[in-house]
Write a protein that holds these residues in place. Structure first.
Motif, PDB file in Angstrom:
ATOM      1  N   LYS A  86      13.698  14.004 -22.045  1.00 50.29           N
ATOM      2  CA  LYS A  86      13.793  12.573 -22.336  1.00 50.29           C
ATOM      3  C   LYS A  86      14.985  12.221 -23.225  1.00 50.29           C
ATOM      4  CE  LYS A  86       8.825  11.804 -21.831  1.00 50.29           C
ATOM      5  NZ  LYS A  86       7.570  11.312 -22.482  1.00 50.29           N
ATOM      6  N   SER A  87      15.390  13.163 -24.086  1.00 54.10           N
ATOM      7  CA  SER A  87      16.530  12.887 -24.978  1.00 54.10           C
ATOM      8  C   SER A  87      17.837  12.728 -24.191  1.00 54.10           C
ATOM      9  CB  SER A  87      16.693  14.015 -26.000  1.00 54.10           C
ATOM     10  OG  SER A  87      17.011  15.242 -25.356  1.00 54.10           O
ATOM     11  N   ALA A  88      17.820  13.232 -22.963  1.00 56.12           N
ATOM     12  CA  ALA A  88      19.035  13.158 -22.142  1.00 56.12           C
ATOM     13  C   ALA A  88      19.327  11.723 -21.703  1.00 56.12           C
ATOM     14  CB  ALA A  88      18.901  14.062 -20.921  1.00 56.12           C
ATOM     15  N   GLY A  89      18.290  10.874 -21.730  1.00 52.94           N
ATOM     16  CA  GLY A  89      18.483   9.489 -21.294  1.00 52.94           C
ATOM     17  C   GLY A  89      19.490   8.750 -22.160  1.00 52.94           C
ATOM     18  N   LYS A  90      19.341   8.900 -23.482  1.00 55.41           N
ATOM     19  CA  LYS A  90      20.269   8.225 -24.397  1.00 55.41           C
ATOM     20  C   LYS A  90      21.688   8.785 -24.241  1.00 55.41           C
ATOM     21  CE  LYS A  90      20.914   6.981 -29.250  1.00 55.41           C
ATOM     22  NZ  LYS A  90      22.342   7.312 -29.239  1.00 55.41           N
ATOM     23  N   GLU A  91      21.765  10.105 -24.087  1.00 57.95           N
ATOM     24  CA  GLU A  91      23.083  10.729 -23.908  1.00 57.95           C
ATOM     25  C   GLU A  91      23.752  10.218 -22.636  1.00 57.95           C
ATOM     26  OE1 GLU A  91      23.368  14.991 -24.398  1.00 57.95           O
ATOM     27  OE2 GLU A  91      21.512  14.999 -25.575  1.00 57.95           O
ATOM     28  N   LEU A  92      22.942  10.056 -21.589  1.00 64.05           N
ATOM     29  CA  LEU A  92      23.482   9.571 -20.321  1.00 64.05           C
ATOM     30  C   LEU A  92      24.004   8.146 -20.464  1.00 64.05           C
ATOM     31  CD1 LEU A  92      23.928  10.237 -17.338  1.00 64.05           C
ATOM     32  CD2 LEU A  92      21.645   9.304 -16.862  1.00 64.05           C
ATOM     33  N   ASP A  93      23.245   7.324 -21.192  1.00 60.26           N
ATOM     34  CA  ASP A  93      23.687   5.939 -21.420  1.00 60.26           C
ATOM     35  C   ASP A  93      25.006   5.909 -22.208  1.00 60.26           C
ATOM     36  OD1 ASP A  93      21.529   4.947 -20.079  1.00 60.26           O
ATOM     37  OD2 ASP A  93      20.306   4.638 -21.890  1.00 60.26           O
ATOM     38  N   ASP A  94      25.098   6.791 -23.221  1.00 60.96           N
ATOM     39  CA  ASP A  94      26.331   6.862 -24.025  1.00 60.96           C
ATOM     40  C   ASP A  94      27.531   7.245 -23.154  1.00 60.96           C
ATOM     41  OD1 ASP A  94      25.030   6.157 -26.331  1.00 60.96           O
ATOM     42  OD2 ASP A  94      24.745   8.229 -27.032  1.00 60.96           O
ATOM     43  N   ARG A  95      27.314   8.248 -22.285  1.00 63.83           N
ATOM     44  CA  ARG A  95      28.417   8.699 -21.428  1.00 63.83           C
ATOM     45  C   ARG A  95      28.834   7.590 -20.455  1.00 63.83           C
ATOM     46  NH1 ARG A  95      27.371  11.822 -24.752  1.00 63.83           N
ATOM     47  NH2 ARG A  95      27.714  14.081 -24.782  1.00 63.83           N
ATOM     48  N   LYS A  96      27.837   6.891 -19.917  1.00 63.58           N
ATOM     49  CA  LYS A  96      28.158   5.801 -18.987  1.00 63.58           C
ATOM     50  C   LYS A  96      28.937   4.688 -19.694  1.00 63.58           C
ATOM     51  CE  LYS A  96      24.337   6.461 -15.718  1.00 63.58           C
ATOM     52  NZ  LYS A  96      23.105   5.858 -15.148  1.00 63.58           N
ATOM     53  N   ARG A  97      28.527   4.415 -20.946  1.00 63.52           N
ATOM     54  CA  ARG A  97      29.244   3.393 -21.722  1.00 63.52           C
ATOM     55  C   ARG A  97      30.694   3.825 -21.963  1.00 63.52           C
ATOM     56  NH1 ARG A  97      30.475   3.272 -26.778  1.00 63.52           N
ATOM     57  NH2 ARG A  97      29.027   4.987 -27.282  1.00 63.52           N
ATOM     58  N   LEU A  98      30.856   5.094 -22.324  1.00 62.01           N
ATOM     59  CA  LEU A  98      32.207   5.610 -22.584  1.00 62.01           C
ATOM     60  C   LEU A  98      33.060   5.604 -21.312  1.00 62.01           C
ATOM     61  CD1 LEU A  98      31.350   8.602 -24.958  1.00 62.01           C
ATOM     62  CD2 LEU A  98      32.482   6.453 -25.575  1.00 62.01           C
ATOM     63  N   ILE A  99      32.413   5.928 -20.197  1.00 59.02           N
ATOM     64  CA  ILE A  99      33.143   5.896 -18.917  1.00 59.02           C
ATOM     65  C   ILE A  99      33.569   4.467 -18.595  1.00 59.02           C
ATOM     66  CG2 ILE A  99      32.892   6.182 -16.411  1.00 59.02           C
ATOM     67  CD1 ILE A  99      31.098   8.634 -17.035  1.00 59.02           C
ATOM     68  N   GLY A 100      32.672   3.515 -18.896  1.00 62.87           N
ATOM     69  CA  GLY A 100      33.020   2.107 -18.686  1.00 62.87           C
ATOM     70  C   GLY A 100      34.201   1.691 -19.556  1.00 62.87           C
ATOM     71  N   ASP A 101      34.200   2.172 -20.808  1.00 65.26           N
ATOM     72  CA  ASP A 101      35.329   1.884 -21.710  1.00 65.26           C
ATOM     73  C   ASP A 101      36.628   2.473 -21.150  1.00 65.26           C
ATOM     74  OD1 ASP A 101      33.612   0.594 -23.417  1.00 65.26           O
ATOM     75  OD2 ASP A 101      33.408   2.289 -24.817  1.00 65.26           O
ATOM     76  N   CYS A 102      36.511   3.686 -20.625  1.00 62.66           N
ATOM     77  CA  CYS A 102      37.693   4.338 -20.033  1.00 62.66           C
ATOM     78  C   CYS A 102      38.234   3.515 -18.867  1.00 62.66           C
ATOM     79  CB  CYS A 102      37.344   5.747 -19.551  1.00 62.66           C
ATOM     80  SG  CYS A 102      37.094   6.947 -20.883  1.00 62.66           S
ATOM     81  N   ASN A 103      37.326   3.061 -18.015  1.00 58.32           N
ATOM     82  CA  ASN A 103      37.747   2.263 -16.859  1.00 58.32           C
ATOM     83  C   ASN A 103      38.444   0.979 -17.299  1.00 58.32           C
ATOM     84  OD1 ASN A 103      36.764   4.085 -14.963  1.00 58.32           O
ATOM     85  ND2 ASN A 103      34.729   3.140 -14.906  1.00 58.32           N
ATOM     86  N   ALA A 104      37.898   0.355 -18.341  1.00 62.85           N
ATOM     87  CA  ALA A 104      38.484  -0.894 -18.838  1.00 62.85           C
ATOM     88  C   ALA A 104      39.879  -0.645 -19.419  1.00 62.85           C
ATOM     89  CB  ALA A 104      37.569  -1.512 -19.893  1.00 62.85           C
ATOM     90  N   GLN A 105      40.005   0.443 -20.173  1.00 62.72           N
ATOM     91  CA  GLN A 105      41.308   0.768 -20.772  1.00 62.72           C
ATOM     92  C   GLN A 105      42.341   1.119 -19.698  1.00 62.72           C
ATOM     93  OE1 GLN A 105      41.219   3.434 -24.266  1.00 62.72           O
ATOM     94  NE2 GLN A 105      39.008   3.079 -24.340  1.00 62.72           N
ATOM     95  N   ILE A 106      41.903   1.882 -18.705  1.00 65.85           N
ATOM     96  CA  ILE A 106      42.816   2.256 -17.615  1.00 65.85           C
ATOM     97  C   ILE A 106      43.284   1.010 -16.870  1.00 65.85           C
ATOM     98  CG2 ILE A 106      42.954   3.401 -15.363  1.00 65.85           C
ATOM     99  CD1 ILE A 106      41.061   5.565 -16.518  1.00 65.85           C
ATOM    100  N   GLU A 107      42.353   0.113 -16.603  1.00 63.25           N
ATOM    101  CA  GLU A 107      42.701  -1.126 -15.891  1.00 63.25           C
ATOM    102  C   GLU A 107      43.698  -1.958 -16.701  1.00 63.25           C
ATOM    103  OE1 GLU A 107      40.516  -5.059 -13.906  1.00 63.25           O
ATOM    104  OE2 GLU A 107      39.318  -3.482 -14.864  1.00 63.25           O
ATOM    105  N   GLU A 108      43.448  -2.053 -18.006  1.00 68.03           N
ATOM    106  CA  GLU A 108      44.341  -2.831 -18.875  1.00 68.03           C
ATOM    107  C   GLU A 108      45.745  -2.215 -18.918  1.00 68.03           C
ATOM    108  OE1 GLU A 108      44.703  -4.231 -23.572  1.00 68.03           O
ATOM    109  OE2 GLU A 108      42.894  -3.209 -22.852  1.00 68.03           O
TER     110      GLU A 108
END
Length: 215
Positions: A86-108
């Protein structure tokens, strides 16, 4: 756009023009006069854009590398989540958020990179045309000076030939005069006058056919 830029732009359109300021020989084109303040300002602006483009590209590479690492981690975390961690759920959300940040930065960054090549091309073109203008002006100026020197040398050679002929004629005339004087007045009389006029020091005499000079 200047007249030079307007004239050459159509002919150079689509041509691969290297960034002139990155070549170490560029400043050598201007010799001792150096680069003008106006042209140096353009060159500085061009170098700034080139550096900026390089930084943006490197940032995109770094972020994509980070994104790949995050994606690899997502796979491992997803496996743990599927196995009931169950602890992996929060880690997964964090990674997805970071990936989203990466996508936004790359696009910019990629948006910023879109206009840079055109800006760099146009500014590089201005620097190139200005540099060529200076170079051709120097070439024309040097050519004018070369032509003047060549003309001077040509005239000097002609004058030198004239003076050599006059020299030879004068020496030959001295020889003839001396010969006639010897023939007319005789050596003994001439020797007496030679004591007074000292011809050995004062009168150059060229012997016909020998090229030698008697003094």
């Amino acid at each position: 756009m200047s007249r030079e830029e307007d004239v050459y732009m159509p002919a150079l359109l689509g041509k691969n023009i290297p960034i002139v300021t990155t070549d170490e020989k560029w400043k050598m084109l201007f010799g001792e006069e150096g680069v003008s303040d106006e042209l140096q300002a353009l060159a500085d602006e061009l170098n700034k854009l080139v550096d900026e483009q390089s930084r943006f590209k490197q940032k995109v590479k770094d972020i994509k590398r980070l994104k790949k690492t995050l994606l690899d981690e997502v796979i491992g975390i997803s496996d743990r989540l599927n196995k009931g961690d169950k602890s992996a759920g929060k880690e997964l959300d964090d990674r997805k958020r970071l990936i989203g940040d990466c996508n936004a930065q790359i696009e910019e960054l990629e948006d910023q990179l879109i206009g840079l090549p055109r800006e760099i091309y146009q500014l590089n073109y201005k620097v190139m045309v200005a540099s060529m203008s200076v170079c051709y002006e120097r070439l024309h100026r040097n050519t004018d000076e070369i032509n003047e020197i060549d003309e001077w040398l040509s005239n000097t050679r002609k004058e030198l030939k004239k003076q050599v002929i006059r020299l030879q004629e004068g020496e030959m005339e001295n020889f003839n005069l001396y010969s006639y004087m010897h023939d007319i007045f005789g050596p003994e009389v001439i020797d007496i006058f030679d004591m007074e006029y000292d011809p050995e020091r004062n009168h150059r005499i060229r012997t016909p056919g020998s090229g030698s000079i008697q003094t």
